[in-house]
Design a protein around this motif. Structure first.
Motif, PDB file in Angstrom:
ATOM      1  N   SER A 197       0.831  -1.205   0.000  1.00 67.01           N
ATOM      2  CA  SER A 197       0.000   0.000   0.000  1.00 67.01           C
ATOM      3  C   SER A 197       0.860   1.247   0.000  1.00 67.01           C
ATOM      4  O   SER A 197       0.613   2.204  -0.758  1.00 67.01           O
ATOM      5  CB  SER A 197      -0.912  -0.007   1.236  1.00 67.01           C
ATOM      6  N   GLN A 198       1.899   1.255   0.813  1.00 66.62           N
ATOM      7  CA  GLN A 198       2.784   2.415   0.914  1.00 66.62           C
ATOM      8  C   GLN A 198       3.530   2.658  -0.388  1.00 66.62           C
ATOM      9  O   GLN A 198       3.707   3.804  -0.828  1.00 66.62           O
ATOM     10  CB  GLN A 198       3.773   2.189   2.066  1.00 66.62           C
ATOM     11  N   LEU A 199       3.963   1.579  -1.034  1.00 61.62           N
ATOM     12  CA  LEU A 199       4.719   1.700  -2.282  1.00 61.62           C
ATOM     13  C   LEU A 199       3.845   2.203  -3.420  1.00 61.62           C
ATOM     14  O   LEU A 199       4.273   3.028  -4.234  1.00 61.62           O
ATOM     15  CB  LEU A 199       5.332   0.350  -2.629  1.00 61.62           C
ATOM     16  N   LEU A 200       2.612   1.726  -3.482  1.00 65.79           N
ATOM     17  CA  LEU A 200       1.693   2.199  -4.515  1.00 65.79           C
ATOM     18  C   LEU A 200       1.353   3.665  -4.309  1.00 65.79           C
ATOM     19  O   LEU A 200       1.277   4.443  -5.263  1.00 65.79           O
ATOM     20  CB  LEU A 200       0.421   1.341  -4.508  1.00 65.79           C
ATOM     21  N   TRP A 201       1.169   4.048  -3.060  1.00 61.18           N
ATOM     22  CA  TRP A 201       0.907   5.453  -2.755  1.00 61.18           C
ATOM     23  C   TRP A 201       2.102   6.319  -3.155  1.00 61.18           C
ATOM     24  O   TRP A 201       1.948   7.393  -3.731  1.00 61.18           O
ATOM     25  CB  TRP A 201       0.606   5.624  -1.273  1.00 61.18           C
ATOM     26  N   ALA A 202       3.308   5.827  -2.889  1.00 62.80           N
ATOM     27  CA  ALA A 202       4.505   6.580  -3.264  1.00 62.80           C
ATOM     28  C   ALA A 202       4.583   6.759  -4.776  1.00 62.80           C
ATOM     29  O   ALA A 202       5.006   7.809  -5.268  1.00 62.80           O
ATOM     30  CB  ALA A 202       5.759   5.869  -2.752  1.00 62.80           C
ATOM     31  N   ALA A 203       4.160   5.762  -5.521  1.00 60.73           N
ATOM     32  CA  ALA A 203       4.242   5.823  -6.980  1.00 60.73           C
ATOM     33  C   ALA A 203       3.233   6.783  -7.577  1.00 60.73           C
ATOM     34  O   ALA A 203       3.565   7.613  -8.430  1.00 60.73           O
ATOM     35  CB  ALA A 203       4.038   4.430  -7.573  1.00 60.73           C
ATOM     36  N   GLN A 204       1.961   6.686  -7.141  1.00 60.61           N
ATOM     37  CA  GLN A 204       0.899   7.457  -7.780  1.00 60.61           C
ATOM     38  C   GLN A 204      -0.238   7.791  -6.831  1.00 60.61           C
ATOM     39  O   GLN A 204      -1.375   7.986  -7.265  1.00 60.61           O
ATOM     40  CB  GLN A 204       0.339   6.682  -8.974  1.00 60.61           C
ATOM     41  N   GLY A 205       0.038   7.843  -5.539  1.00 65.10           N
ATOM     42  CA  GLY A 205      -1.021   8.096  -4.578  1.00 65.10           C
ATOM     43  C   GLY A 205      -1.565   9.517  -4.650  1.00 65.10           C
ATOM     44  O   GLY A 205      -0.866  10.448  -5.033  1.00 65.10           O
ATOM     45  N   ALA A 206      -2.831   9.667  -4.275  1.00 62.04           N
ATOM     46  CA  ALA A 206      -3.472  10.982  -4.259  1.00 62.04           C
ATOM     47  C   ALA A 206      -2.998  11.769  -3.049  1.00 62.04           C
ATOM     48  O   ALA A 206      -2.886  11.237  -1.940  1.00 62.04           O
ATOM     49  CB  ALA A 206      -4.982  10.826  -4.225  1.00 62.04           C
ATOM     50  N   THR A 207      -2.708  13.055  -3.269  1.00 59.78           N
ATOM     51  CA  THR A 207      -2.224  13.913  -2.187  1.00 59.78           C
ATOM     52  C   THR A 207      -3.023  15.208  -2.067  1.00 59.78           C
ATOM     53  O   THR A 207      -2.692  16.056  -1.249  1.00 59.78           O
ATOM     54  CB  THR A 207      -0.738  14.271  -2.413  1.00 59.78           C
ATOM     55  N   ALA A 208      -4.068  15.360  -2.888  1.00 61.44           N
ATOM     56  CA  ALA A 208      -4.890  16.572  -2.847  1.00 61.44           C
ATOM     57  C   ALA A 208      -6.304  16.235  -3.304  1.00 61.44           C
ATOM     58  O   ALA A 208      -6.509  15.318  -4.105  1.00 61.44           O
ATOM     59  CB  ALA A 208      -4.292  17.661  -3.752  1.00 61.44           C
ATOM     60  N   ASP A 209      -7.262  16.974  -2.790  1.00 58.35           N
ATOM     61  CA  ASP A 209      -8.661  16.716  -3.129  1.00 58.35           C
ATOM     62  C   ASP A 209      -8.932  16.874  -4.619  1.00 58.35           C
ATOM     63  O   ASP A 209      -9.820  16.217  -5.169  1.00 58.35           O
ATOM     64  CB  ASP A 209      -9.576  17.651  -2.336  1.00 58.35           C
ATOM     65  N   TRP A 210      -8.175  17.734  -5.289  1.00 64.09           N
ATOM     66  CA  TRP A 210      -8.414  17.981  -6.711  1.00 64.09           C
ATOM     67  C   TRP A 210      -7.755  16.941  -7.605  1.00 64.09           C
ATOM     68  O   TRP A 210      -7.870  16.976  -8.830  1.00 64.09           O
ATOM     69  CB  TRP A 210      -7.942  19.374  -7.108  1.00 64.09           C
ATOM     70  N   GLY A 211      -7.050  15.973  -7.003  1.00 65.18           N
ATOM     71  CA  GLY A 211      -6.472  14.894  -7.788  1.00 65.18           C
ATOM     72  C   GLY A 211      -4.962  14.885  -7.866  1.00 65.18           C
ATOM     73  O   GLY A 211      -4.389  14.025  -8.541  1.00 65.18           O
ATOM     74  N   GLY A 212      -4.297  15.838  -7.227  1.00 67.77           N
ATOM     75  CA  GLY A 212      -2.837  15.856  -7.233  1.00 67.77           C
ATOM     76  C   GLY A 212      -2.267  14.565  -6.675  1.00 67.77           C
ATOM     77  O   GLY A 212      -2.850  13.949  -5.786  1.00 67.77           O
ATOM     78  N   ARG A 213      -1.120  14.163  -7.208  1.00 62.46           N
ATOM     79  CA  ARG A 213      -0.503  12.898  -6.816  1.00 62.46           C
ATOM     80  C   ARG A 213       0.915  13.105  -6.300  1.00 62.46           C
ATOM     81  O   ARG A 213       1.447  14.209  -6.329  1.00 62.46           O
ATOM     82  CB  ARG A 213      -0.497  11.925  -8.004  1.00 62.46           C
ATOM     83  N   THR A 214       1.517  12.026  -5.863  1.00 65.68           N
ATOM     84  CA  THR A 214       2.850  12.091  -5.263  1.00 65.68           C
ATOM     85  C   THR A 214       3.932  12.432  -6.285  1.00 65.68           C
ATOM     86  O   THR A 214       4.991  12.925  -5.908  1.00 65.68           O
ATOM     87  CB  THR A 214       3.205  10.746  -4.611  1.00 65.68           C
ATOM     88  N   ALA A 215       3.686  12.147  -7.558  1.00 67.66           N
ATOM     89  CA  ALA A 215       4.656  12.469  -8.607  1.00 67.66           C
ATOM     90  C   ALA A 215       4.103  13.589  -9.481  1.00 67.66           C
ATOM     91  O   ALA A 215       2.919  13.598  -9.805  1.00 67.66           O
ATOM     92  CB  ALA A 215       4.945  11.241  -9.471  1.00 67.66           C
ATOM     93  N   PRO A 216       4.943  14.554  -9.872  1.00 64.56           N
ATOM     94  CA  PRO A 216       4.472  15.654 -10.720  1.00 64.56           C
ATOM     95  C   PRO A 216       4.101  15.162 -12.115  1.00 64.56           C
ATOM     96  O   PRO A 216       4.674  14.201 -12.624  1.00 64.56           O
ATOM     97  CB  PRO A 216       5.675  16.602 -10.766  1.00 64.56           C
ATOM     98  N   SER A 217       3.129  15.862 -12.719  1.00 64.59           N
ATOM     99  CA  SER A 217       2.647  15.477 -14.044  1.00 64.59           C
ATOM    100  C   SER A 217       2.410  16.732 -14.873  1.00 64.59           C
ATOM    101  O   SER A 217       1.774  17.685 -14.401  1.00 64.59           O
ATOM    102  CB  SER A 217       1.341  14.686 -13.916  1.00 64.59           C
ATOM    103  N   ALA A 218       2.918  16.754 -16.094  1.00 64.29           N
ATOM    104  CA  ALA A 218       2.725  17.910 -16.975  1.00 64.29           C
ATOM    105  C   ALA A 218       1.230  18.169 -17.168  1.00 64.29           C
ATOM    106  O   ALA A 218       0.489  17.275 -17.591  1.00 64.29           O
ATOM    107  CB  ALA A 218       3.388  17.649 -18.329  1.00 64.29           C
TER     108      ALA A 218
END
Length: 209
Positions: free
Chosen positions: A71-92
């Motif tokens: 669970s922790q590893l999946l969150w680190a890869a692409q987990g949600a970090t904001a209500d608007w959909g932001g994730r742990t990794a930046p995306s253009a």
């Protein structure tokens, strides 16, 4: 080489996008999803220590991976970090073209099989039951670490999510984003006292299937 306490292998699948398109994003049937434990937001290892100790590891113990660690590893890869959909990794353009699949082999509390990670809901959708290690191993050129891993993460991409806005340059952005996600996993693996390695040599078509 010292073997790690537990194990994880990370595969990057970028050329083409058959794996991501084969199972379109949709609401799974009720009861089909596998809920994951909530990810932790604090840990015992600092970012600086994780950066210092991060290494590619190819020799693993035969201990299972815990579902909490997965669970922790999946969150680190692409987990949600904001209500608007932001994730742990930046995306253009915050377009998030990446998809993450898990091939579970020895994960405590999780049946062997292939799963799709759903970021916002932080759960898994079963794609294919059973141990498919042999097929993944064959698609990866029989590299020993693939066959020894307790779990394989496959990062794939739907390029069109990015190229529709940025054109051909969007392909470059997708590759950069995959690197961001992979490094997140590496650092989280290190912080958890696990081991992983990125594999880039594989048969794209065979692995997609």
């Amino acid at each position: 080489m010292r073997k790690t306490r537990s194990l994880l292998l990370l595969l990057l699948l970028l050329p083409g996008c058959a794996a991501a398109e084969a199972v379109p994003s949709q609401q799974p049937a009720e009861g089909a999803v596998v809920s994951l434990p909530e990810p932790r937001l604090t840990g015992d290892v600092s970012l600086e220590q994780a950066l210092q100790e991060r290494r590619s590891v190819r020799d693993y113990t035969d201990e299972p991976l815990s579902v909490q660690d997965l669970s922790q590893l999946l969150w680190a890869a692409q987990g949600a970090t904001a209500d608007w959909g932001g994730r742990t990794a930046p995306s253009a353009g915050a377009l998030y073209p990446l998809e993450v699949e898990v091939v579970a082999v020895r994960v405590s509390g999780l049946d062997p099989g292939a799963y799709r990670y759903v970021s916002g809901a932080h759960h898994l959708v079963p794609l294919r039951p059973g141990d498919i290690t042999g097929e993944v191993l064959a698609a990866s050129g029989d590299q020993g670490s693939v066959g020894d891993a307790a779990a394989v993460l496959v990062i794939s991409a739907v390029y069109e999510r990015t190229t529709e806005k940025y054109g051909e340059r969007g392909i470059r952005y997708v590759h950069m984003e995959a690197g961001h996600a992979a490094q997140n996993v590496y650092l989280q693996v290190t912080a958890l006292g696990l081991g992983c390695v990125v594999i880039g040599a594989f048969d794209e078509e065979r692995l997609s299937k």
